[in-house]
Every structure is written in C-alpha cells, then in structure tokens.
Design a protein around this motif. Structure first.
Motif, mmCIF file in Angstrom:
data_model
loop_
_atom_site.group_PDB
_atom_site.id
_atom_site.type_symbol
_atom_site.label_atom_id
_atom_site.label_comp_id
_atom_site.label_asym_id
_atom_site.label_seq_id
_atom_site.Cartn_x
_atom_site.Cartn_y
_atom_site.Cartn_z
ATOM 1 N N ALA A 193 -6.940 9.150 1.904
ATOM 2 C CA ALA A 193 -5.766 8.304 2.129
ATOM 3 C C ALA A 193 -5.890 7.539 3.445
ATOM 4 C CB ALA A 193 -4.506 9.166 2.133
ATOM 5 N N LEU A 194 -6.350 8.216 4.494
ATOM 6 C CA LEU A 194 -6.490 7.565 5.794
ATOM 7 C C LEU A 194 -7.512 6.440 5.737
ATOM 8 C CD1 LEU A 194 -6.440 10.762 8.027
ATOM 9 C CD2 LEU A 194 -4.709 8.955 8.038
ATOM 10 N N GLY A 195 -8.632 6.690 5.086
ATOM 11 C CA GLY A 195 -9.666 5.660 4.974
ATOM 12 C C GLY A 195 -9.177 4.432 4.231
ATOM 13 N N GLU A 196 -8.452 4.658 3.143
ATOM 14 C CA GLU A 196 -7.930 3.536 2.364
ATOM 15 C C GLU A 196 -6.886 2.763 3.171
ATOM 16 O OE1 GLU A 196 -6.529 5.051 -1.348
ATOM 17 O OE2 GLU A 196 -8.550 5.496 -2.102
ATOM 18 N N PHE A 197 -6.027 3.474 3.866
ATOM 19 C CA PHE A 197 -5.002 2.797 4.655
ATOM 20 C C PHE A 197 -5.616 2.003 5.804
ATOM 21 C CE2 PHE A 197 -2.148 3.028 8.420
ATOM 22 C CZ PHE A 197 -1.258 2.053 8.011
ATOM 23 N N LEU A 198 -6.535 2.596 6.534
ATOM 24 C CA LEU A 198 -7.160 1.880 7.647
ATOM 25 C C LEU A 198 -7.964 0.684 7.148
ATOM 26 C CD1 LEU A 198 -8.155 4.928 9.863
ATOM 27 C CD2 LEU A 198 -6.352 3.244 10.319
ATOM 28 N N GLY A 237 -1.022 13.831 -4.990
ATOM 29 C CA GLY A 237 -1.544 13.732 -3.639
ATOM 30 C C GLY A 237 -3.060 13.662 -3.594
ATOM 31 N N VAL A 238 -3.575 12.946 -2.614
ATOM 32 C CA VAL A 238 -5.019 12.820 -2.415
ATOM 33 C C VAL A 238 -5.378 13.480 -1.081
ATOM 34 C CG1 VAL A 238 -5.143 10.698 -3.765
ATOM 35 C CG2 VAL A 238 -4.862 10.557 -1.274
ATOM 36 N N PRO A 239 -6.646 13.817 -0.868
ATOM 37 C CA PRO A 239 -7.046 14.425 0.408
ATOM 38 C C PRO A 239 -6.759 13.482 1.574
ATOM 39 C CG PRO A 239 -8.778 14.693 -1.247
ATOM 40 C CD PRO A 239 -7.763 13.746 -1.828
ATOM 41 N N PRO A 240 -6.428 14.037 2.748
ATOM 42 C CA PRO A 240 -6.084 13.201 3.900
ATOM 43 C C PRO A 240 -7.147 12.162 4.250
ATOM 44 C CG PRO A 240 -5.514 15.475 4.346
ATOM 45 C CD PRO A 240 -6.237 15.465 3.046
ATOM 46 N N PHE A 260 0.855 -1.183 0.000
ATOM 47 C CA PHE A 260 0.000 0.000 0.000
ATOM 48 C C PHE A 260 0.890 1.231 0.000
ATOM 49 C CE2 PHE A 260 -2.046 3.580 1.997
ATOM 50 C CZ PHE A 260 -3.326 3.577 1.475
ATOM 51 N N GLU A 261 0.551 2.199 -0.833
ATOM 52 C CA GLU A 261 1.281 3.465 -0.836
ATOM 53 C C GLU A 261 0.327 4.579 -1.206
ATOM 54 O OE1 GLU A 261 5.602 5.196 -2.249
ATOM 55 O OE2 GLU A 261 4.591 3.762 -3.555
ATOM 56 N N ALA A 262 0.406 5.686 -0.498
ATOM 57 C CA ALA A 262 -0.436 6.847 -0.800
ATOM 58 C C ALA A 262 0.367 8.111 -0.570
ATOM 59 C CB ALA A 262 -1.687 6.852 0.069
ATOM 60 N N LEU A 263 0.186 9.070 -1.465
ATOM 61 C CA LEU A 263 0.740 10.404 -1.311
ATOM 62 C C LEU A 263 -0.416 11.310 -0.901
ATOM 63 C CD1 LEU A 263 3.655 11.380 -1.756
ATOM 64 C CD2 LEU A 263 2.924 12.280 -3.972
ATOM 65 N N VAL A 264 -0.187 12.162 0.082
ATOM 66 C CA VAL A 264 -1.258 12.935 0.707
ATOM 67 C C VAL A 264 -0.944 14.425 0.616
ATOM 68 C CG1 VAL A 264 -2.659 13.189 2.794
ATOM 69 C CG2 VAL A 264 -1.481 11.018 2.350
ATOM 70 N N ARG A 265 -1.961 15.217 0.295
ATOM 71 C CA ARG A 265 -1.799 16.676 0.259
ATOM 72 C C ARG A 265 -2.078 17.257 1.645
ATOM 73 N NH1 ARG A 265 -4.827 16.187 -4.596
ATOM 74 N NH2 ARG A 265 -6.694 16.913 -3.501
ATOM 75 N N ALA A 304 -12.371 16.707 12.400
ATOM 76 C CA ALA A 304 -12.695 18.053 12.882
ATOM 77 C C ALA A 304 -13.038 18.992 11.730
ATOM 78 C CB ALA A 304 -11.521 18.617 13.686
ATOM 79 N N ARG A 305 -12.485 18.723 10.539
ATOM 80 C CA ARG A 305 -12.830 19.514 9.356
ATOM 81 C C ARG A 305 -14.154 19.075 8.738
ATOM 82 N NH1 ARG A 305 -7.048 18.839 8.284
ATOM 83 N NH2 ARG A 305 -7.532 17.053 6.945
ATOM 84 N N GLY A 306 -14.768 18.053 9.331
ATOM 85 C CA GLY A 306 -16.034 17.558 8.811
ATOM 86 C C GLY A 306 -15.888 16.542 7.699
ATOM 87 N N GLU A 307 -14.675 16.010 7.504
ATOM 88 C CA GLU A 307 -14.432 15.034 6.443
ATOM 89 C C GLU A 307 -14.743 13.627 6.940
ATOM 90 O OE1 GLU A 307 -10.355 15.737 5.464
ATOM 91 O OE2 GLU A 307 -10.712 17.859 5.053
ATOM 92 N N GLU A 308 -15.265 12.809 6.066
ATOM 93 C CA GLU A 308 -15.585 11.427 6.423
ATOM 94 C C GLU A 308 -14.390 10.519 6.155
ATOM 95 O OE1 GLU A 308 -18.573 7.746 5.207
ATOM 96 O OE2 GLU A 308 -18.632 9.617 4.077
ATOM 97 N N VAL A 309 -13.978 9.787 7.166
ATOM 98 C CA VAL A 309 -12.937 8.769 7.022
ATOM 99 C C VAL A 309 -13.646 7.422 7.077
ATOM 100 C CG1 VAL A 309 -10.816 7.785 7.969
ATOM 101 C CG2 VAL A 309 -11.230 10.256 8.129
#
Length: 200
Positions: free
Chosen positions: A86-91, A80-83, A49-54, A118-123
């Motif tokens: 990337a976090l959702g895919e990694f978890l 880069g992808v939104p945090p 697994f590898e992800a680049l994050v903005r 906290a930014r209201g983004e769904e993981v």
C-alpha cells in the motif's frame, strides 16, 4: 496542467490514545486506510487513490477504531493489503507532486515506512520524489473557525455543500472535505502556499 495531491490516513487507535499520544505499551499508529485525490488547478479531481491496509503489530482492530471509522475487522481481513504494498503504491501516486495533508500525516507515513523496511519488506517508492506539506496552519489562519475541527468536518464548519458520499474518518471522504475547504478559500482570494502546484 498543474496538479497537487491531498491525502488522509486512518490508523490504529484506542480509547484515550490521542490524549496519550499513542504512548501506552504496544500502541502504534499503524495505517489501516489511505485516501488521496490528485487535483487540477481548478480543483477538479484528476484521479483518486484508496487502499485498505492490514496492520501487522496489532492486526485486531479495536472497537473504538471501528466505531470511529466504520472499518471493521472482516473488511480489513478480506480487502486489506500488506503495508509495504500500500505504501509503495501510494508513494508512486504522489511522485513528482506536492502532497498536502491537514496535520502531520506525513509523520505517520514515515513511521509506517520505517517499520516496513525494518521488517525487511521492499517499498517500491520513497518520500524523496514528492513534496509533503501540512496545510493545516495555512487553512486555520485563513478560516479561524476551523482551528478545532477535524478534517472530515471542514466542509460543515465552512458552510459548504456535502463534498462526497461517505462519512468523516473515512480517508477518501476526508480528502474530499479538505479539497472543498481549499477550493472555497482559494475562491475567496487566498493563494495556496508556494510550490503546491506542480506540472503533472
């Protein structure tokens, strides 16, 4: 077949940030790169697994970070992808696994997860279905020479063949370095901590 995951993070940094524990105003440990390997019991790689994050708070990478990791601004802006993504895919990749890091990278992961929410983004996935473990104390106790080494140099300190293409402070290369160190120590008779291997 039982498997486990090793992972590594690269996150925003500046000259002197480590010594100050990222204590200067505005300095956050925002993840820029995630690397992970799912390993079988025989230490062969089942999946990468590898992800680049903005990064969001500090979208402009420091020259220090680029010099350390080789990751430049153009690449992050382009790939880069939104945090939260990337976090959702990694978890999701870690789900149901023991997840080992060389140090407390799970703390940085938790910080970034909290900021995204906290930014209201769904993981899409969370921590609970995975078992995170800092493997560094185990490794350093078995191989004291590694105590002052970063993860990307473990293979060198232990006198092992270069484990993969790439360079230290590249998350996926650092995962290969950690995997090689764990395989080497287990090959000399060490046993992974209880619960590290789980049914895939």
């Amino acid at each position: 077949m039982r498997t486990f995951v090793v992972f590594d993070l690269e996150f925003t940094s500046w000259q002197g940030a480590l010594e100050q524990d990222w204590g200067a105003p505005g300095q956050l440990r925002e993840i820029v790169q995630i690397g992970a390997l799912r390993l079988r019991e025989d230490f062969s790689v089942a999946e990468e697994f590898e992800a680049l994050v903005r990064p969001v708070t500090n979208p402009g990478l420091s020259a220090y970070f680029t010099g350390l990791t080789g990751i430049d601004q153009d690449r992050v802006d382009r790939e880069g992808v939104p945090p939260a993504e990337a976090l959702g895919e990694f978890l999701g990749f870690c789900r149901g696994q023991s997840v080992l890091s060389y140090g407390n990278d799970m703390v940085v992961l938790g910080e970034n997860l909290g900021w995204a929410r906290a930014r209201g983004e769904e993981v899409k996935s969370g921590f609970l279905p995975a078992h995170f473990l800092n493997i560094r104390p185990w490794l350093n106790s078995l191989a004291p020479a590694t105590a002052t080494s970063n993860v990307g140099r473990l293979w060198q300190v232990l006198g092992l063949p270069r484990p993969a293409a790439g360079q230290e402070h590249s998350a996926l290369f650092d995962c290969h370095s950690l995997a090689a160190a764990i395989e080497h120590l287990c090959g000399t008779g060490a046993t992974l901590p209880e619960g590290c291997l789980r049914r895939a």
